[in-house]
Design a protein around this motif. Structure first.
Motif, short mmCIF file in Angstrom:
data_model
loop_
_atom_site.label_atom_id
_atom_site.label_comp_id
_atom_site.label_asym_id
_atom_site.label_seq_id
_atom_site.Cartn_x
_atom_site.Cartn_y
_atom_site.Cartn_z
N TRP A 103 0.84 -1.20 0.00
CA TRP A 103 0.00 0.00 0.00
C TRP A 103 0.88 1.25 0.00
O TRP A 103 1.81 1.36 0.78
CB TRP A 103 -0.88 -0.02 1.24
N ARG A 104 0.59 2.20 -0.90
CA ARG A 104 1.38 3.42 -0.90
C ARG A 104 0.52 4.67 -0.86
O ARG A 104 0.97 5.77 -1.15
CB ARG A 104 2.35 3.44 -2.09
N GLY A 105 -0.74 4.51 -0.50
CA GLY A 105 -1.58 5.67 -0.19
C GLY A 105 -1.78 6.63 -1.34
O GLY A 105 -2.15 7.78 -1.13
N GLY A 106 -1.54 6.19 -2.57
CA GLY A 106 -1.75 7.08 -3.71
C GLY A 106 -3.23 7.26 -3.96
O GLY A 106 -4.03 6.35 -3.70
N ASN A 107 -3.59 8.41 -4.47
CA ASN A 107 -5.02 8.62 -4.69
C ASN A 107 -5.57 7.69 -5.76
O ASN A 107 -6.76 7.40 -5.78
CB ASN A 107 -5.29 10.07 -5.07
N ARG A 108 -4.70 7.21 -6.64
CA ARG A 108 -5.16 6.24 -7.63
C ARG A 108 -5.57 4.95 -6.94
O ARG A 108 -6.39 4.19 -7.46
CB ARG A 108 -4.07 5.96 -8.65
N GLN A 109 -4.98 4.69 -5.77
CA GLN A 109 -5.39 3.53 -4.98
C GLN A 109 -6.59 3.87 -4.10
O GLN A 109 -7.54 3.09 -4.01
CB GLN A 109 -4.24 3.05 -4.11
N TRP A 110 -6.51 5.05 -3.47
CA TRP A 110 -7.64 5.43 -2.60
C TRP A 110 -8.95 5.45 -3.37
O TRP A 110 -10.00 5.15 -2.82
CB TRP A 110 -7.41 6.82 -2.01
N LYS A 111 -8.89 5.81 -4.64
CA LYS A 111 -10.10 5.91 -5.43
C LYS A 111 -10.85 4.57 -5.45
O LYS A 111 -12.04 4.51 -5.15
CB LYS A 111 -9.70 6.32 -6.86
N HIS A 112 -10.13 3.51 -5.77
CA HIS A 112 -10.76 2.19 -5.79
C HIS A 112 -11.05 1.71 -4.37
O HIS A 112 -12.05 1.07 -4.11
CB HIS A 112 -9.86 1.17 -6.49
N TYR A 113 -10.11 2.05 -3.49
CA TYR A 113 -10.24 1.60 -2.11
C TYR A 113 -11.51 2.14 -1.47
O TYR A 113 -12.28 1.41 -0.85
CB TYR A 113 -9.01 2.07 -1.33
N GLU A 114 -11.71 3.45 -1.64
CA GLU A 114 -12.89 4.07 -1.01
C GLU A 114 -14.17 3.49 -1.55
O GLU A 114 -15.13 3.26 -0.81
CB GLU A 114 -12.88 5.57 -1.24
N LEU A 115 -14.20 3.25 -2.87
CA LEU A 115 -15.42 2.69 -3.43
C LEU A 115 -15.62 1.25 -2.95
O LEU A 115 -16.73 0.84 -2.64
CB LEU A 115 -15.38 2.75 -4.96
N ALA A 116 -14.51 0.49 -2.87
CA ALA A 116 -14.63 -0.88 -2.37
C ALA A 116 -15.16 -0.87 -0.94
O ALA A 116 -16.02 -1.67 -0.58
CB ALA A 116 -13.27 -1.59 -2.43
#
Lengths: 455, 184
Positions: free
Chosen positions: A204-217
């Motif tokens: 995990w590197r806390g990038g917003n490209r990850q947060w985007k999917h993460y938050e929706l998941a």
């Protein structure tokens, strides 16, 4: 800020102090009392495994079950533990959808509690089947006997409901953990910790490209868990409600069971929260406000449960069904009246204390009241199961139901398993969802600096 | 084979707050960069827009999988109870679709949740233990209170000099090259 009259986290925390306060609990040397408590919990868990081994060797005769009371403590304990699990999902999913930001301080360990409670719950019906070595017959799989389970049976529904509940809760919990595991990884001082948490944090590197999917998941898992948690105890209640037994055969059961589950779960979360915040000195993260909010939920659900108790009685009279009426009069005045009045006292009378702000913000009162509620909710299931079964249609088979020592020790042992898992969790994993708590701090709002003079 | 050389992967810059990160992201988007990411300890409201990102497609995946689960559950229950193993139970019809609701719902939720979980991992390309940002020692702050922007070398507009000065001009601090030993 105008939208927040009271800060959710006390003591003017920064992002760093939240990380420090929560992470250091897992990084410092194991405190001595933990070993003591863990030894006790593991001993009880071993007692559970010992009792299960005894059960497997001897058969279900080691319990006090008989005919007509075929569902004794095992099913009482099952319903009790599943119910406790419900608060965790309610806090993590339903309060998330309702944008109740105060949940962030308590959702992590409430979810952990859910998973451990469901593990304890799953044990009881599985071993209650008698021939444990055939328990896999409950699942639909192609087999040489060309047999399939009966999908019209609520007992089969239960398998799917509780199993799904366990899997979904575990995934929801892990998704929430990932950013915090990354925090522990980044703080790790030695290679072993770095490797373990590096593995668990999945890179995990806390990038917003990850947060985007993460938050929706996370949102989707919350959205899926919400109807699921309401369905699980409803399905559990259909085990009873679809039978023809007076006292069980009522349409009120699904909502009544769900309200009871939330009630008992919040009591358990509050009990654990009071201990955890005290032992780990995180009173500024899990504040009195959180405990007060939980007391309010308990008061509301207590009123729902109390309403269900009275409506059941009313319908028993109003339906004109003499068997139904007999069962209910027997509950309140018959041989198990002590259980019934324990239930009423603990579940309906004790929570009335929470009407008073002074009492619901008093830690000792809350602690003792939640213990009473836990006891009362166990007795609710005892009353439903035993009082309905023991005086059945044939008076010749009426007998007083007594548990054996096997029943009692197995139940006590299940607390050992629950607390062993819980102690491992509070020792090794972040007990507060750090990323989520940071997200509700005023500084996390990107408009904070534009307005704020107070930084 | 083991031929070692320093390899440049990108540039990392630190920003002082969530607000600064959000503004910087919008500037970078306007400057035409595509291969950049904003790292923060928690999700920042409005960042998707600031970075010019589209909404995650996960909702569609989960929705389709959940309905697929529901369909499969009805198929399983209907086929086993009517064709493969019909049993008369309490005089109910073989295809008791009402009684199939709890299992159908349970499997729909299970499929939906599994696809939300694994779909998130796949879309995020996780688990991925290696990434250029981890070459920075400063990046350890990210999961506590650090706000970072990384621009990767594969971006068309990326040049070490220009990108560095650009990041500095929009408030970036502790700007460093992400470089590491490349072993091939």
């Amino acid at each position: 800020m105008a939208s927040q009259a009271e800060p959710l986290i006390l003591g003017h925390p920064t992002f760093r102090t939240i990380t420090d306060d929560v992470s250091q609990l897992t990084e410092r040397k194991t405190p001595l009392p933990w070993y003591f408590l863990f030894a006790m919990a593991v001993s009880l868990a071993l007692l559970l495994f010992g009792m299960l081994a005894y059960l497997f060797i001897e058969g279900v005769g080691v319990w006090g079950v008989n005919i007509p009371i075929a569902w004794g403590w095992a099913i009482i304990n099952f319903v009790f533990w599943v119910g406790i699990g419900h608060a965790g999902t309610l806090i993590s999913a339903i309060l998330f959808l309702l944008r109740q930001k105060w949940r962030t301080s308590i959702n992590r360990f409430a979810e952990a509690m859910t998973i451990f409670a469901v593990i304890c719950a799953l044990i009881f019906p599985s071993v209650h089947v008698g021939r444990i070595w055939l328990v896999y017959w409950l699942f639909p799989y192609p087999n040489q006997m060309a047999m399939w389970p009966n999908f019209r049976s609520p007992l089969e529904w239960d398998i799917f409901a509780v199993f799904t509940y366990f899997v979904v809760s575990a995934m929801f919990w892990f998704v929430g953990l990932v950013p915090d595991l990354a925090t522990l990884r980044d703080r790790a001082k030695n290679l072993r910790r770095k490797k373990i948490f590096g593995f668990l944090a999945l890179g995990w590197r806390g990038g917003n490209r990850q947060w985007k999917h993460y938050e929706l998941a996370y949102l989707l898992l919350a959205g899926l868990s919400t109807p699921l948690v309401l369905s699980v105890h409803s399905v559990v209640s259909t085990d009873f409600a679809t039978s023809q037994l007076p006292g069980w055969h009522t349409t009120i059961f699904p909502p009544y069971f769900v309200a009871g589950a939330v009630f008992s779960g919040f009591a358990m979360v509050t009990t654990l929260a009071i201990i955890v915040r005290r032992v780990f000195h995180i009173e500024h993260i899990i504040t009195l406000k959180h405990l007060e909010n939980m007391a309010k939920v308990m008061l509301a659900t207590s009123l729902m449960v109390g309403y269900a108790y009275s409506v059941e009685f009313f319908i028993a009279w109003y339906s004109g069904n003499m068997y139904e009426r007999f069962v209910f009069i027997n509950r309140a005045l018959g041989p198990y009246a002590w259980g019934y009045w324990t239930m009423i006292t603990c579940n309906v009378l004790v929570p009335q204390l929470f009407w008073f702000k002074k009492l619901r913000t008093s830690i000792p009162v809350l602690f003792i009241a939640t213990i009473f509620i836990n006891i009362g909710m166990w007795f609710e299931r005892f009353v439903i199961i035993v009082s309905s079964l023991s005086q059945d249609f044939l008076p010749s088979s009426w007998a007083y139901y007594r548990p054996t020592w096997g029943d009692i020790l197995t139940f006590i042992g299940s607390f050992g398993l629950f607390f062993s898992l819980f102690l491992l969790f509070v020792r090794f994993l972040p007990i507060v969802a750090m990323a989520e708590v940071k997200g509700v701090l005023p500084e996390a709002n990107p408009h904070y600096e534009n307005k704020g003079e107070h930084s | 084979m083991a031929q070692e050389q320093k390899q440049i992967y990108g540039i990392l810059a630190e920003f002082e707050s969530a607000a600064a990160l959000l503004h910087a992201a919008a500037r970078i988007r306007d400057a035409g960069y595509k291969e950049f990411d904003c790292h923060s300890p928690f999700p920042i409201h409005g960042m998707d827009e600031a970075m010019g990102l589209k909404r995650s497609p996960l909702g569609w995946i989960v929705g389709l999988m959940a309905f697929g689960g529901l369909f499969l559950a009805y198929l399983l229950q209907g086929w086993t109870s009517t064709i493969d193993y019909p049993l008369i139970i309490a005089g109910k019809p073989f295809f008791s679709y009402q009684a199939y609701v709890p299992v159908g719902f349970g499997i729909a939720v299970l499929f939906g949740a599994l696809s939300a979980f694994f779909g998130m991992l796949v879309l995020n390309k996780l688990p991925q233990p290696w990434h250029p940002v981890f070459y920075s020692n400063n990046f350890e702050k990210m999961s506590t209170d650090g706000f970072f922007i990384s621009i990767e070398k594969k971006d068309e507009k990326f040049t070490v000099d220009h990108t560095t000065t650009f990041l500095a001009s929009i408030g970036g601090q502790n700007i460093e090259l992400l470089q590491g030993d490349r072993v091939e």
